[in-house]
Design an enzyme around this catalytic site. Structure first.
Site: not given
Ligand code: SAM
Length: 277
Positions: A18, A41, A95, A113, A138-139, A159
């Protein structure tokens, strides 16, 4: 999918990620022209630090709590520290909220998300920010559709939770594909600095794909003897197209964090330009 970022919110890895994210946003805001941020993500956007999840691991104790209780950070960390103080100690912003708080009326955020419960929490967090959009999905797939952004300027934050054994490869492939369509974009890819082979493999693939400006930033907070086999103690960022001066800023940030957040022996910072100046 079992990963819940609430267990890790505000830990040393979040502080590194961050702080770097905010430093990039400061650079992007130097020009009046609009920019877009794609957060592939996103997580839930705001973490309750008194929740069962956060209290179970207490990772923020070795992260944001230590930073806020410590000495005077270098100037480049000040905007991050100031924003975190607005939420501490009860909450920690993720984030998408950090971006929403920093962007201007001409800028735009798309926060993706996949997990339905996290998405349901994210949506109201971003609701008041008119140019921030939460997307359920899906990201990686969404990213492919979202680049190049019409603004032709901006940042992609990747992320992932690294639950799947091939997540690094998936993330690198998505980055390379997105970079082909948005070659001037800044890309931040977060990773756990555990398996050196996987990291070197990722770097090799990025260079092989023709990425000509690449920076690696790593922070290790060290370990105590009783930490063996416990939580992560080192994390990194691969930065494609780092803004001018960013490498030096990250040297100052990581050097400070390696001291301020040190948990045990072996705490260190590393910033290496892998391609470009
Ligand atoms: C490390 S955390 C994210 C933290 C966030 N970026 C932050 O810095 O505050 C990863 C997130 O990705 C989500 N996730 C997992 N696979 C994903 C995908 N294929 N696409 C989008 N989100 C996904 C999880 O549910 C989780 O909330």
């Amino acid at each position: 999918m079992n990963y819940r970022h609430a267990y890790h919110a505000g830990n040393f890895a979040d502080v590194l990620k961050h702080a770097a994210l905010m430093a990039v946003l400061v650079h992007l805001k130097k020009k009046e022209t609009p920019f877009a941020v794609i957060d592939t993500h996103a997580g839930r956007g705001l973490y309750d630090m008194a929740s069962g999840e956060a209290e179970k691991t207490l990772e923020a104790k070795d992260g944001i709590a230590k930073l806020l209780d410590g000495g005077t950070p270098p100037g480049i960390l000040e905007p991050y520290v100031r924003l975190m103080r607005e939420y501490a100690p009860a909450r920690y912003p993720g984030s998408p909220l950090i971006v929403a708080r920093l962007m201007r009326k001409q800028d735009r955020l798309v926060a993706i998300e996949k997990h339905p419960e996290e998405y349901d929490l994210l949506r109201p967090v971003l609701h008041q920010y008119l140019r921030a959009r939460a997307v359920s999905g899906d990201g990686y797939r969404e990213l492919a559709q979202l680049v190049p952004p019409p603004e032709r300027r901006g940042l992609v934050l990747i992320d992932p939770p690294y639950e799947a054994t091939d997540e690094f490869e998936t993330a690198v492939r998505a980055l390379i594909d997105a970079h082909r369509k948005f070659a001037t974009g800044i890309f931040l890819l977060w990773y756990p600095a555990k398996a050196r082979g996987a990291i070197e493999g990722a770097v090799g693939e990025l260079l092989h794909a023709g990425i000509s400006r690449l920076l690696r930033v790593e922070l290790d907070i060290g370990r105590k003897p009783e930490d063996e086999g416990r939580a992560l103690s080192a994390a990194g960022l691969l930065v494609v197209n780092p803004p001018f001066g960013f490498a030096h800023e990250m040297e100052l940030v990581t050097r400070y964090l390696a001291k301020a957040l040190a948990r045990g022996r072996g705490a260190k910072a590393e910033v290496e330009t892998l391609a470009g100046e």
